[in-house]
Write a protein that holds these residues in place. Sequence first.
Motif, mmCIF file in Angstrom:
data_model
loop_
_atom_site.group_PDB
_atom_site.id
_atom_site.type_symbol
_atom_site.label_atom_id
_atom_site.label_comp_id
_atom_site.label_asym_id
_atom_site.label_seq_id
_atom_site.Cartn_x
_atom_site.Cartn_y
_atom_site.Cartn_z
ATOM 1 N N SER A 1 2.418 17.525 -1.127
ATOM 2 C CA SER A 1 3.379 16.601 -0.533
ATOM 3 C C SER A 1 4.411 17.446 0.202
ATOM 4 N N GLN B 1 5.630 22.101 -12.912
ATOM 5 C CA GLN B 1 4.857 20.859 -12.791
ATOM 6 C C GLN B 1 4.561 20.277 -14.166
ATOM 7 N N LYS C 1 5.655 16.592 -15.255
ATOM 8 C CA LYS C 1 4.654 15.639 -15.708
ATOM 9 C C LYS C 1 5.063 15.049 -17.059
ATOM 10 N N LYS D 1 8.390 12.752 -14.014
ATOM 11 C CA LYS D 1 9.222 12.897 -12.810
ATOM 12 C C LYS D 1 8.442 13.500 -11.653
ATOM 13 N N GLU D 2 8.896 13.201 -10.454
ATOM 14 C CA GLU D 2 8.334 13.810 -9.249
ATOM 15 C C GLU D 2 9.190 15.006 -8.872
#
Length: 496
Positions: free
Chosen positions: A343, A372, A376, A380-381
């Motif tokens: 992204s 990450q 996870k 959350k992003e």
Amino acid sequence: MESMADVAAPLATANQIAKYEAVIGLEVHVQLGTKTKIFCACPNQFGDAPNTNVCPVCLGMPGALPVLNRQAVEYAIQAALALNCEVRRKSVFARKNYFYPDLPKGYQISQYDQPLAEHGWVEVEVEGQPPKRIGITRIHMEDDAGKNIHEGFKDSDRYSYVDLNRTGSPLVEIVSEPEMRSSDEAFAYLSELKLALQFAGVSSCDMEKGHLRCDANVSVRPRGQAEFGTKVEIKNLNSFRFLKQAIDFEISRQVGVAESGGKIVQETRLYDPVLGETLGMRSKEEAHDYRYFPEPDLVPLLISDEWLARVKSAMPEMPALRRKRFAADYGLRPYDAAVLTGSRALADFYDEAAKTSGDPRLTANWTIGDLQGLLKGAGKEIEDSPVSAARLGELVAMVANGELTGKLAKDVLAKMFETGESAVSIVEREGLKAISDTGVLEKIAAQVVEANPKQAEQYRSGKTSVIQFFVGQVMKATRGQANPAAATEALKKLLG
Ligand code: ADP
Ligand code: ZN
Ligand code: MG
């Protein structure tokens, strides 16, 4: 409606399929993320109470006139540039006439013979095959229709309802050349297209919300034959998985028809995800005649050199280039480069963290692995990571220059994630700084060796792997703070 083609031949076997080549072209609709609709000032918003975001223009009231949304055009230009298209300086809106309850005007305002953009391409890569360019024939702008709702009301068995909130949302339709040869290529094409548009910032491309919709045109021909076979258009592919399943089913169905001496009928089919099959919807004879003509209520769309140049210069780096740069400049493996460009937010985050740390490869490991993992776990992003890119970069820098051991850095990162504090302040407060001082480490190493004479003997008689045991003991004695390289050095010196 049952079409003739459904009274069907058996699906083809793998051996039969191998004798044929599939030809696939995709038509993709993307909803542009403008605040307002394409020809009126109604909010372009998903999820509001039905029929609240409407006005005389999008309801198609007689005499109401459309006014083109400049932001929609700008997003469409960005979409075109993101997909390597040539933008036409003059494009023309046209009426596409058809009757449907979700279309109050009785026509869609689209573009026909003079679309906004042409001659683009997307580079796709399917595992085990060289990269391949898929051509984009055209991109045109149009307004969206509303939605018929057939379920969810207590009288849904007798009535359908119409929600016109979506009527007039700005869309671009992106038409590919018939250049894909497998469902994997179609999948890769749609993935790359989606990613490019997300990087460009023109749409969320959320398939679940219908912001990205895809129809697949599929035909088969015997291998070696130059002409294309008759194509079938498959609608209702609202996930990547369904796209792949529907294409694979359709290839098998068409080869089955051909192999049993039948003829493929040109038609529109619907994918039924429950059955995992495509079903006939309407044949060519029933196809619409849209009676296109130039839209009399809108002047041709003229894009000046100056406007185009300004949009071009503000375009962000596209994912394909970014992957290449991450590999070339940062020395990342292709896999890591692909993950880190998953992204735009992740790519931007990683870029900044890598620049701060000065060690891009180590930063990649920490971003993909530990951070990450924490995100996870917290659901959350990367956009709302409690650890900023600069802070992660600082932590990685401390590991890279030996101030903090990798083991303790994991704990420090977890604390940073919880509190948002910097690595430096956590390390200082908790006294976690790595011990690299040779004098100190040699003293501890000496104690450890003395306490473990048997292992020392093993090492000296050639079993050098025992060094790992000693490093572990030094770590234990220093609560993980010993710099592993320095500790190993000190131990080796001592053990001779
Ligand atoms: P139509 O006239 O039915 O709209 P187009 O030629 O405009 O057909 O193409 C529509 C889409 O179908 C494009 O994405 C194109 O790449 C694809 N397409 C065209 N011919 C074939 C074929 N024989 N097999 C598969 N896809 C095709
Ligand atoms: Zn409106
Ligand atoms: Mg066409």
